[in-house]
Design a protein around this motif. Structure first.
Motif, PDB file in Angstrom:
ATOM      1  N   THR A 197       3.740  48.466  57.545  1.00 23.29           N
ATOM      2  CA  THR A 197       2.566  48.916  56.791  1.00 23.29           C
ATOM      3  C   THR A 197       1.485  47.836  56.782  1.00 23.29           C
ATOM      4  N   VAL A 198       1.899  46.588  56.573  1.00 25.38           N
ATOM      5  CA  VAL A 198       0.949  45.479  56.590  1.00 25.38           C
ATOM      6  C   VAL A 198       0.351  45.317  57.980  1.00 25.38           C
ATOM      7  N   ARG A 199       1.166  45.477  59.006  1.00 24.62           N
ATOM      8  CA  ARG A 199       0.659  45.367  60.383  1.00 24.62           C
ATOM      9  C   ARG A 199      -0.401  46.437  60.644  1.00 24.62           C
ATOM     10  N   ASP A 200      -0.161  47.658  60.185  1.00 20.73           N
ATOM     11  CA  ASP A 200      -1.154  48.730  60.346  1.00 20.73           C
ATOM     12  C   ASP A 200      -2.447  48.389  59.604  1.00 20.73           C
ATOM     13  N   LEU A 201      -2.315  47.849  58.401  1.00 20.98           N
ATOM     14  CA  LEU A 201      -3.494  47.475  57.614  1.00 20.98           C
ATOM     15  C   LEU A 201      -4.293  46.385  58.313  1.00 20.98           C
ATOM     16  N   VAL A 202      -3.604  45.380  58.823  1.00 24.29           N
ATOM     17  CA  VAL A 202      -4.276  44.290  59.525  1.00 24.29           C
ATOM     18  C   VAL A 202      -4.899  44.804  60.823  1.00 24.29           C
ATOM     19  N   ASN A 203      -4.239  45.740  61.459  1.00 26.06           N
ATOM     20  CA  ASN A 203      -4.791  46.351  62.667  1.00 26.06           C
ATOM     21  C   ASN A 203      -6.125  47.021  62.356  1.00 26.06           C
ATOM     22  N   PHE A 204      -6.176  47.750  61.243  1.00 25.79           N
ATOM     23  CA  PHE A 204      -7.419  48.402  60.841  1.00 25.79           C
ATOM     24  C   PHE A 204      -8.499  47.374  60.522  1.00 25.79           C
ATOM     25  N   LEU A 205      -8.138  46.280  59.852  1.00 26.27           N
ATOM     26  CA  LEU A 205      -9.121  45.250  59.518  1.00 26.27           C
ATOM     27  C   LEU A 205      -9.622  44.536  60.765  1.00 26.27           C
ATOM     28  N   GLU A 206      -8.755  44.387  61.778  1.00 25.89           N
ATOM     29  CA  GLU A 206      -9.226  43.802  63.036  1.00 25.89           C
ATOM     30  C   GLU A 206     -10.229  44.737  63.703  1.00 25.89           C
ATOM     31  N   TYR A 207      -9.929  46.031  63.690  1.00 29.09           N
ATOM     32  CA  TYR A 207     -10.886  47.007  64.226  1.00 29.09           C
ATOM     33  C   TYR A 207     -12.206  46.950  63.457  1.00 29.09           C
ATOM     34  N   SER A 208     -12.131  46.835  62.131  1.00 33.08           N
ATOM     35  CA  SER A 208     -13.338  46.816  61.304  1.00 33.08           C
ATOM     36  C   SER A 208     -14.260  45.659  61.689  1.00 33.08           C
ATOM     37  N   GLY A 209     -13.676  44.517  61.997  1.00 32.58           N
ATOM     38  CA  GLY A 209     -14.469  43.344  62.328  1.00 32.58           C
ATOM     39  C   GLY A 209     -15.135  43.415  63.689  1.00 32.58           C
ATOM     40  N   ASP A 210     -14.630  44.275  64.581  1.00 28.73           N
ATOM     41  CA  ASP A 210     -15.194  44.367  65.935  1.00 28.73           C
ATOM     42  C   ASP A 210     -14.868  45.745  66.508  1.00 28.73           C
ATOM     43  N   PRO A 211     -15.575  46.798  66.051  1.00 28.71           N
ATOM     44  CA  PRO A 211     -15.239  48.165  66.469  1.00 28.71           C
ATOM     45  C   PRO A 211     -15.336  48.403  67.975  1.00 28.71           C
ATOM     46  N   VAL A 212     -16.158  47.623  68.672  1.00 33.49           N
ATOM     47  CA  VAL A 212     -16.349  47.858  70.106  1.00 33.49           C
ATOM     48  C   VAL A 212     -15.577  46.849  70.956  1.00 33.49           C
ATOM     49  N   LYS A 213     -14.584  46.217  70.389  1.00 35.00           N
ATOM     50  CA  LYS A 213     -13.851  45.170  71.109  1.00 35.00           C
ATOM     51  C   LYS A 213     -13.226  45.701  72.396  1.00 35.00           C
ATOM     52  N   LEU A 214     -12.566  46.846  72.318  1.00 33.70           N
ATOM     53  CA  LEU A 214     -11.921  47.394  73.513  1.00 33.70           C
ATOM     54  C   LEU A 214     -12.950  47.771  74.567  1.00 33.70           C
ATOM     55  N   GLU A 215     -14.064  48.373  74.140  1.00 32.22           N
ATOM     56  CA  GLU A 215     -15.114  48.735  75.089  1.00 32.22           C
ATOM     57  C   GLU A 215     -15.715  47.487  75.728  1.00 32.22           C
ATOM     58  N   ARG A 216     -15.903  46.462  74.898  1.00 32.23           N
ATOM     59  CA  ARG A 216     -16.497  45.219  75.406  1.00 32.23           C
ATOM     60  C   ARG A 216     -15.583  44.566  76.436  1.00 32.23           C
ATOM     61  N   HIS A 217     -14.278  44.555  76.167  1.00 37.64           N
ATOM     62  CA  HIS A 217     -13.336  43.963  77.108  1.00 37.64           C
ATOM     63  C   HIS A 217     -13.279  44.766  78.414  1.00 37.64           C
ATOM     64  N   ALA A 218     -13.296  46.100  78.278  1.00 38.46           N
ATOM     65  CA  ALA A 218     -13.273  46.936  79.481  1.00 38.46           C
ATOM     66  C   ALA A 218     -14.532  46.720  80.321  1.00 38.46           C
ATOM     67  N   LEU A 219     -15.677  46.631  79.642  1.00 42.45           N
ATOM     68  CA  LEU A 219     -16.935  46.389  80.352  1.00 42.45           C
ATOM     69  C   LEU A 219     -16.926  45.014  81.013  1.00 42.45           C
ATOM     70  N   GLY A 220     -16.289  44.058  80.376  1.00 45.35           N
ATOM     71  CA  GLY A 220     -16.224  42.708  80.922  1.00 45.35           C
ATOM     72  C   GLY A 220     -15.557  42.666  82.288  1.00 45.35           C
ATOM     73  N   TRP A 221     -14.503  43.478  82.491  1.00 46.57           N
ATOM     74  CA  TRP A 221     -13.836  43.514  83.790  1.00 46.57           C
ATOM     75  C   TRP A 221     -14.765  44.061  84.867  1.00 46.57           C
ATOM     76  N   TRP A 222     -15.553  45.090  84.516  1.00 52.34           N
ATOM     77  CA  TRP A 222     -16.506  45.637  85.479  1.00 52.34           C
ATOM     78  C   TRP A 222     -17.587  44.608  85.821  1.00 52.34           C
ATOM     79  N   VAL A 223     -18.024  43.860  84.826  1.00 46.60           N
ATOM     80  CA  VAL A 223     -19.035  42.826  85.071  1.00 46.60           C
ATOM     81  C   VAL A 223     -18.473  41.743  85.988  1.00 46.60           C
ATOM     82  N   MET A 224     -17.241  41.316  85.744  1.00 49.49           N
ATOM     83  CA  MET A 224     -16.622  40.296  86.601  1.00 49.49           C
ATOM     84  C   MET A 224     -16.474  40.798  88.030  1.00 49.49           C
ATOM     85  N   ALA A 225     -16.073  42.068  88.176  1.00 54.40           N
ATOM     86  CA  ALA A 225     -15.929  42.636  89.527  1.00 54.40           C
ATOM     87  C   ALA A 225     -17.280  42.676  90.242  1.00 54.40           C
ATOM     88  N   PHE A 226     -18.329  43.055  89.492  1.00 47.76           N
ATOM     89  CA  PHE A 226     -19.669  43.083  90.093  1.00 47.76           C
ATOM     90  C   PHE A 226     -20.090  41.698  90.551  1.00 47.76           C
TER      91      PHE A 226
END
Length: 246
Positions: A197-226
């Motif tokens: 339960t605590v892990r789920d809560l912390v997971n949500f708080l990590e998302y709250s601090g950076d909602p686009v983290k996954l998108e940013r990381h995915a975009l980063g790979w495309w930028v590196m490839a370019f």
């Protein structure tokens, strides 16, 4: 020269402060921001146990519902307890800052960026480190954050942790030091269930601090490839232009 020294100290000060509080063993949260079910459970725990005092005022209910795959009507029905709130509102709490300051000594902080400031492992360890301490205003203390000013709001889930002491001798005098906790009366959850339960809560708080983290990381790979492909093209083009010269 003095300006350079002052500037260097200013830059290094935050890292010095962080290092000063780094002597506590932290358990790994092992978060997974791709696990939407975990994020949904974390959001439910936050809204049920934390949102009464703490806000995440840099988020909107609708954005959270969209990112976590929760229909707007279910979000409003199950996770929004303010009858006057609308789906597009910011996620503020209902306690006036002035009243909160009187009740708690200081207004409870906004938690939108707490995972980025403290770190997810620190939060995960902190929420599992409360123990009974009658000398404290709310009857609890914390091994990760000594003399904590927050009540153990998840006590009903975890149970009542008691401190584990270790006796040390300093200058010929014995001192009792809290080295851990143990549950003497279980709450609604088992130890494993509470940790999840605590892990789920912390997971949500990590998302709250950076909602686009996954998108940013995915975009980063495309930028590196370019950049790699662009570098190869530039090198080949340079060789072609300078071939006759060399």
């Amino acid at each position: 020269m003095k300006k350079w020294i002052v500037g260097l100290l200013t830059i290094m000060l935050p890292f010095t402060v962080m290092a000063a509080g780094g002597n506590v063993h932290l358990d790994s949260a092992n978060n997974d921001l791709t696990d939407k079910a975990s994020l949904q459970r974390g959001a439910k725990t936050f809204m049920s146990y934390c949102a009464a005092c703490h806000s995440t005022q840099y988020q909107r209910y609708q954005r959270v519902a969209t990112d976590l795959g929760i229909p707007d009507d279910l979000m409003m029905e199950n996770l929004v307890f303010d009858p006057n709130a609308k789906i597009g509102d910011l996620m503020t709490n209902a306690i006036p800052a002035e009243d909160a300051g009187k009740w708690f000594g200081t207004p409870p902080p906004d938690l939108t960026l707490v995972a980025r400031v403290r770190g997810v492992d620190w939060l995960y360890t902190y929420l599992r480190s409360f123990y009974a301490d009658p000398s404290r205003p709310f009857g609890v203390n914390n091994t990760t954050f000594p003399n904590v000013g927050m009540p153990h709001v998840l006590e009903g889930l975890q149970g009542i942790p008691e401190p584990v002491f270790e006796t040390t001798t300093v200058d010929g005098e014995e001192h009792k030091v809290v080295t851990g906790t143990k549950i003497v009366k279980m709450g609604e959850l088992t130890t494993e269930e509470y940790d999840n339960t605590v892990r789920d809560l912390v997971n949500f708080l990590e998302y709250s601090g950076d909602p686009v983290k996954l998108e940013r990381h995915a975009l980063g790979w495309w930028v590196m490839a370019f950049l790699v492909i662009f570098t190869i093209v530039v090198v080949l083009l340079k060789k072609e232009y300078w071939r006759d010269v060399h």
